[in-house]
Design a protein around this motif. Structure first.
Motif, PDB file in Angstrom:
ATOM      1  N   VAL A  18       0.826  -1.212   0.000  1.00 19.68           N
ATOM      2  CA  VAL A  18       0.000   0.000   0.000  1.00 19.68           C
ATOM      3  C   VAL A  18       0.858   1.258   0.000  1.00 19.68           C
ATOM      4  O   VAL A  18       0.597   2.222  -0.732  1.00 19.68           O
ATOM      5  N   GLU A  19       1.883   1.280   0.813  1.00 23.87           N
ATOM      6  CA  GLU A  19       2.657   2.511   0.952  1.00 23.87           C
ATOM      7  C   GLU A  19       3.310   2.951  -0.348  1.00 23.87           C
ATOM      8  O   GLU A  19       3.235   4.133  -0.729  1.00 23.87           O
ATOM      9  N   PRO A  20       3.966   2.040  -1.112  1.00 21.87           N
ATOM     10  CA  PRO A  20       4.560   2.477  -2.386  1.00 21.87           C
ATOM     11  C   PRO A  20       3.512   2.976  -3.385  1.00 21.87           C
ATOM     12  O   PRO A  20       3.757   3.963  -4.094  1.00 21.87           O
ATOM     13  N   VAL A  21       2.360   2.299  -3.474  1.00 20.94           N
ATOM     14  CA  VAL A  21       1.316   2.738  -4.419  1.00 20.94           C
ATOM     15  C   VAL A  21       0.767   4.094  -3.997  1.00 20.94           C
ATOM     16  O   VAL A  21       0.517   4.984  -4.826  1.00 20.94           O
ATOM     17  N   LEU A  22       0.591   4.282  -2.692  1.00 17.65           N
ATOM     18  CA  LEU A  22       0.109   5.564  -2.195  1.00 17.65           C
ATOM     19  C   LEU A  22       1.085   6.682  -2.557  1.00 17.65           C
ATOM     20  O   LEU A  22       0.684   7.787  -2.942  1.00 17.65           O
ATOM     21  N   ASP A  23       2.377   6.381  -2.439  1.00 18.04           N
ATOM     22  CA  ASP A  23       3.383   7.382  -2.805  1.00 18.04           C
ATOM     23  C   ASP A  23       3.322   7.718  -4.298  1.00 18.04           C
ATOM     24  O   ASP A  23       3.496   8.879  -4.699  1.00 18.04           O
ATOM     25  N   LEU A  24       3.089   6.666  -5.127  1.00 15.62           N
ATOM     26  CA  LEU A  24       2.978   6.905  -6.563  1.00 15.62           C
ATOM     27  C   LEU A  24       1.843   7.870  -6.881  1.00 15.62           C
ATOM     28  O   LEU A  24       2.006   8.840  -7.630  1.00 15.62           O
ATOM     29  N   VAL A  25       0.689   7.586  -6.317  1.00 17.63           N
ATOM     30  CA  VAL A  25      -0.495   8.404  -6.618  1.00 17.63           C
ATOM     31  C   VAL A  25      -0.318   9.821  -6.075  1.00 17.63           C
ATOM     32  O   VAL A  25      -0.604  10.812  -6.755  1.00 17.63           O
ATOM     33  N   THR A  26       0.179   9.929  -4.852  1.00 15.54           N
ATOM     34  CA  THR A  26       0.367  11.252  -4.255  1.00 15.54           C
ATOM     35  C   THR A  26       1.351  12.088  -5.060  1.00 15.54           C
ATOM     36  O   THR A  26       1.137  13.284  -5.316  1.00 15.54           O
ATOM     37  N   GLY A  27       2.448  11.459  -5.491  1.00 19.63           N
ATOM     38  CA  GLY A  27       3.427  12.185  -6.288  1.00 19.63           C
ATOM     39  C   GLY A  27       2.864  12.624  -7.620  1.00 19.63           C
ATOM     40  O   GLY A  27       3.134  13.739  -8.088  1.00 19.63           O
ATOM     41  N   GLY A  28       2.048  11.752  -8.254  1.00 22.38           N
ATOM     42  CA  GLY A  28       1.435  12.123  -9.546  1.00 22.38           C
ATOM     43  C   GLY A  28       0.493  13.300  -9.411  1.00 22.38           C
ATOM     44  O   GLY A  28       0.515  14.235 -10.239  1.00 22.38           O
ATOM     45  N   ILE A  29      -0.316  13.294  -8.366  1.00 21.97           N
ATOM     46  CA  ILE A  29      -1.243  14.412  -8.166  1.00 21.97           C
ATOM     47  C   ILE A  29      -0.465  15.688  -7.868  1.00 21.97           C
ATOM     48  O   ILE A  29      -0.844  16.785  -8.296  1.00 21.97           O
ATOM     49  N   GLY A  30       0.632  15.582  -7.151  1.00 23.03           N
ATOM     50  CA  GLY A  30       1.443  16.757  -6.863  1.00 23.03           C
ATOM     51  C   GLY A  30       1.988  17.409  -8.111  1.00 23.03           C
ATOM     52  O   GLY A  30       2.227  18.629  -8.140  1.00 23.03           O
ATOM     53  N   MET A  31       2.214  16.619  -9.155  1.00 17.12           N
ATOM     54  CA  MET A  31       2.720  17.172 -10.406  1.00 17.12           C
ATOM     55  C   MET A  31       1.612  17.606 -11.359  1.00 17.12           C
ATOM     56  O   MET A  31       1.883  18.205 -12.402  1.00 17.12           O
ATOM     57  N   LEU A  32       0.351  17.297 -11.006  1.00 21.01           N
ATOM     58  CA  LEU A  32      -0.757  17.547 -11.937  1.00 21.01           C
ATOM     59  C   LEU A  32      -0.926  19.033 -12.233  1.00 21.01           C
ATOM     60  O   LEU A  32      -1.145  19.423 -13.384  1.00 21.01           O
ATOM     61  N   GLY A  33      -0.837  19.880 -11.200  1.00 21.25           N
ATOM     62  CA  GLY A  33      -1.030  21.312 -11.424  1.00 21.25           C
ATOM     63  C   GLY A  33      -0.014  21.872 -12.401  1.00 21.25           C
ATOM     64  O   GLY A  33      -0.367  22.621 -13.334  1.00 21.25           O
ATOM     65  N   ASP A  34       1.265  21.544 -12.197  1.00 23.45           N
ATOM     66  CA  ASP A  34       2.296  22.030 -13.108  1.00 23.45           C
ATOM     67  C   ASP A  34       2.088  21.494 -14.516  1.00 23.45           C
ATOM     68  O   ASP A  34       2.364  22.197 -15.507  1.00 23.45           O
ATOM     69  N   LEU A  35       1.618  20.250 -14.621  1.00 21.21           N
ATOM     70  CA  LEU A  35       1.381  19.670 -15.942  1.00 21.21           C
ATOM     71  C   LEU A  35       0.273  20.433 -16.677  1.00 21.21           C
ATOM     72  O   LEU A  35       0.400  20.720 -17.870  1.00 21.21           O
ATOM     73  N   ILE A  36      -0.802  20.763 -15.955  1.00 16.82           N
ATOM     74  CA  ILE A  36      -1.889  21.523 -16.596  1.00 16.82           C
ATOM     75  C   ILE A  36      -1.392  22.892 -17.031  1.00 16.82           C
ATOM     76  O   ILE A  36      -1.697  23.363 -18.137  1.00 16.82           O
ATOM     77  N   LEU A  37      -0.611  23.549 -16.170  1.00 17.58           N
ATOM     78  CA  LEU A  37      -0.088  24.865 -16.532  1.00 17.58           C
ATOM     79  C   LEU A  37       0.775  24.801 -17.785  1.00 17.58           C
ATOM     80  O   LEU A  37       0.672  25.637 -18.683  1.00 17.58           O
ATOM     81  N   SER A  38       1.646  23.780 -17.863  1.00 23.93           N
ATOM     82  CA  SER A  38       2.542  23.680 -19.010  1.00 23.93           C
ATOM     83  C   SER A  38       1.803  23.200 -20.252  1.00 23.93           C
ATOM     84  O   SER A  38       2.175  23.556 -21.373  1.00 23.93           O
ATOM     85  N   THR A  39       0.773  22.382 -20.067  1.00 23.42           N
ATOM     86  CA  THR A  39       0.035  21.842 -21.211  1.00 23.42           C
ATOM     87  C   THR A  39      -0.941  22.855 -21.780  1.00 23.42           C
ATOM     88  O   THR A  39      -1.048  23.054 -22.995  1.00 23.42           O
ATOM     89  N   VAL A  40      -1.690  23.500 -20.884  1.00 27.97           N
ATOM     90  CA  VAL A  40      -2.743  24.422 -21.332  1.00 27.97           C
ATOM     91  C   VAL A  40      -2.185  25.831 -21.430  1.00 27.97           C
ATOM     92  O   VAL A  40      -2.231  26.467 -22.481  1.00 27.97           O
ATOM     93  N   GLY A  41      -1.633  26.345 -20.333  1.00 28.19           N
ATOM     94  CA  GLY A  41      -1.050  27.692 -20.341  1.00 28.19           C
ATOM     95  C   GLY A  41      -2.043  28.732 -20.803  1.00 28.19           C
ATOM     96  O   GLY A  41      -3.045  28.987 -20.157  1.00 28.19           O
ATOM     97  N   ALA A  42      -1.773  29.359 -21.944  1.00 31.03           N
ATOM     98  CA  ALA A  42      -2.671  30.332 -22.557  1.00 31.03           C
ATOM     99  C   ALA A  42      -3.416  29.664 -23.702  1.00 31.03           C
ATOM    100  O   ALA A  42      -2.864  28.831 -24.419  1.00 31.03           O
ATOM    101  N   PHE A  43      -4.680  30.027 -23.867  1.00 31.16           N
ATOM    102  CA  PHE A  43      -5.486  29.446 -24.939  1.00 31.16           C
ATOM    103  C   PHE A  43      -6.387  30.518 -25.516  1.00 31.16           C
ATOM    104  O   PHE A  43      -6.809  31.457 -24.823  1.00 31.16           O
ATOM    105  N   GLU A  44      -6.651  30.398 -26.813  1.00 29.92           N
ATOM    106  CA  GLU A  44      -7.471  31.389 -27.512  1.00 29.92           C
ATOM    107  C   GLU A  44      -8.954  31.121 -27.261  1.00 29.92           C
ATOM    108  O   GLU A  44      -9.399  29.972 -27.272  1.00 29.92           O
TER     109      GLU A  44
END
Length: 549
Positions: A258-284
């Motif tokens: 459980v602990e390693p999988v929990l770390d995987l998911v938590t780390g992925g969510i932590g990077m989600l905001g930056d990913l959205i910013l870099s992926t979407v950024g500005a849009f017309e």
């Protein structure tokens, strides 16, 4: 003896004297044609000769001085009225009709711009569309892409899928940006897990809610392209639940996995905001929000030149030009709209529009709209000409005629006024000097039969996506009639229905169009409804408050 001598001389042609009666002359010195008279009253002055002529002003007898002067004070009975001065003496009569208006001429105050506001209620109406855009980002797939696998000698974890319920969005205006509270519901991530090469089983990580606070800043380019930039994202995640499916495992293995999988998911969510910013950024969002079109002979240009966000909503500045290019910036002194109507009602989209702009836009159009000049023969002549034969004295029209000559022409005295209320009427045009002429066609010649001045109004109405015009002819004055021994007032009363029907038949569709075919926001259908139209100040500035989505 002297009188007898004179009569005797006259008998022999020695004395001849004829006393000619003084011809009737009527002059109205005030008001002047098309004058704007504030709140009134309408002060009427003029002269008549001879001074013993009978004078009426709007049907009421006036006192005439021995010098021939007369005057009267009339209240306004509407935003526009016609001063009707008549003089009678012996068999002579004269009539002067002077159209006047209340308030001031709005044209000089046309700012050439419209200030609009997308209110908090308007942002609320856009939330489903924005939620669809969020779902289109594929947040579950994004997480799959950033959560790594585990491949060791004692533990293997591989992703097998991800699912997410539709998102919900709450939009709200703030100073300098639009805030969005995005809620992603019921995220489920699936894994295949192998422990010590001995135990293999499926595992799920589930999160009931992921809430993202997003700052969105709208921007406008010089070429009127509208875009938005995501300036900030903050995530709030509910508890992550881990479930092992279809197998009972010893507790030590559960703790080991459980602990390693929990770390995987938590780390992925932590990077989600930056990913959205870099992926979407500005849009017309679309554009360019600028156009030029031919409006019944006039070149109309408009351009979105300003976007600004406050806690009241998203402000939009639009410049407008008639036969000139739209300006590149808003004029000074344009007002900001409140988040609710003056009566406190919610609305989605509002616009501060000056009566001067409506006059600039509609004045020439309405004049052309009501201008008619045509000869009617055959079945058309029978349909429309039959109505003129039904007027009092219409039986005096010659039986054998080639048809009818019809003309209508608006005078220079006209004004468009905004209309306060909630019934969908945007504006009313007052045209109190519509000159109508009816003639019988004799070969190629048009012999005058009836001439009249008609008071016309045209209401510009919004009904759903349909914009249309209601034409009314409340009053008419017959200035010439070929029939004899008839009551002209009765003729005038019946003539208004005929002229209104004639104009509606010949030109009724000229001011009708459907906004439903216009896609202002890509993928969003508009269904405008008037919430309220209300004055915003004393200069003729009105707020048009609509629900549009």
């Amino acid at each position: 003896m002297l009188l007898l001598t004179l009569f005797a001389c006259n008998e022999y042609g020695l004395v001849e004297k004829t006393i000619e009666p003084e011809p009737l002359a009527l002059t109205v010195t005030s008001p002047s044609y098309g004058e704007f008279l504030g709140d009134g009253p309408v002060e009427v002055t003029g002269t008549v000769s001879p001074p013993y002529a009978a004078v009426t002003i709007n049907g009421v007898g006036a006192t005439v001085s021995k010098e021939g002067n007369f005057s009267a004070s009339l209240p306004f009975d509407d935003r526009a009225m016609v001063v009707d001065v008549q003089a009678h003496v012996r068999e002579e009569e004269q009539r002067v009709l002077v159209p006047v208006f209340d308030s001031v001429d709005p044209k000089p105050y046309d700012p050439g711009a419209v200030q609009a506001l997308l209110s908090p209620s308007g942002l609320d109406a856009l939330e489903p569309m924005v939620a669809g855009l969020v779902d289109g980002l594929g947040i579950a797939s994004m997480l799959q892409g950033i959560i790594p696998t585990i491949d060791t000698d004692y533990l293997d974890v591989a992703q097998t899928g991800a699912s997410l319920d539709p998102s919900s969005v709450d939009l709200y205006p703030a100073d300098g940006e639009v805030g969005a509270l995005v809620t992603a519901n019921n995220l489920t991530l699936s894994f295949d897990v192998t422990v010590l090469n001995a135990y293999s089983f499926p595992m799920e990580a589930s999160i009931s809610t992921i809430t993202a606070g997003v700052g969105i800043q709208p921007t406008l380019s010089e070429d009127a392209m509208l875009s938005a930039a995501i300036t900030s994202i903050s995530l709030d995640v509910s508890d992550i639940n881990i479930a092992i499916l279809g197998i009972d495992l010893p507790g030590w293995i559960m703790d080991y996995v459980v602990e390693p999988v929990l770390d995987l998911v938590t780390g992925g969510i932590g990077m989600l905001g930056d990913l959205i910013l870099s992926t979407v950024g500005a849009f017309e969002l679309g554009g360019p929000f600028a156009f030029e079109l031919d409006l019944m002979g006039s070149a109309l240009s408009a351009k979105l030149v300003e976007v600004a966000t406050t806690t009241d909503g998203v402000g939009l500045g639009l410049t407008v030009g008639i036969d000139t290019p739209a300006a590149d910036s808003m004029p000074d002194g344009m007002p900001t709209l409140p988040a609710t109507t003056p009566s406190g009602a919610a609305y989605q989209l509002g616009a501060a529009v000056h009566e001067g702009m409506f006059n600039t836009l509609m004045d020439g159009i309405l004049a052309d709209f009501l201008n008619i000049d045509m000869n009617l023969e055959g079945s058309y002549a029978e349909i429309i000409g039959g109505a003129f034969r039904q007027l009092p004295g219409g039986d005096q029209v010659p039986d054998e005629i080639g048809g009818w000559c019809l003309s209508a022409k608006t005078g220079d005295a006209r004004v468009v006024r905004m209309v306060a209320g909630t019934d969908g009427t945007l504006a009313r045009a007052y045209l109190p000097d519509l000159q109508v002429k009816v003639a019988v066609l004799d070969g190629s010649a048009c012999d005058p039969w009836l001439e009249a001045t008609v008071f016309a109004t045209v209401d510009l109405k919004l009904d759903g996506t349909e914009v249309g015009a209601d034409i009314n002819m409340p009053k008419a004055w017959v200035t010439y009639y070929g029939a004899e021994d008839v009551d002209r007032e009765e003729v005038a009363e019946k003539l208004t229905d005929i002229v209104g029907g004639m104009v509606g038949l010949l030109a009724g569709g000229a001011l009708s169009f459907d906004l439903g075919s216009t896609e202002i926001i890509p993928g969003v259908s508009l269904s405008p409804r008037v919430v309220e139209i209300a004055p915003l100040d004393e200069t003729g500035l009105y707020g048009i408050f609509l629900d549009v989505f």
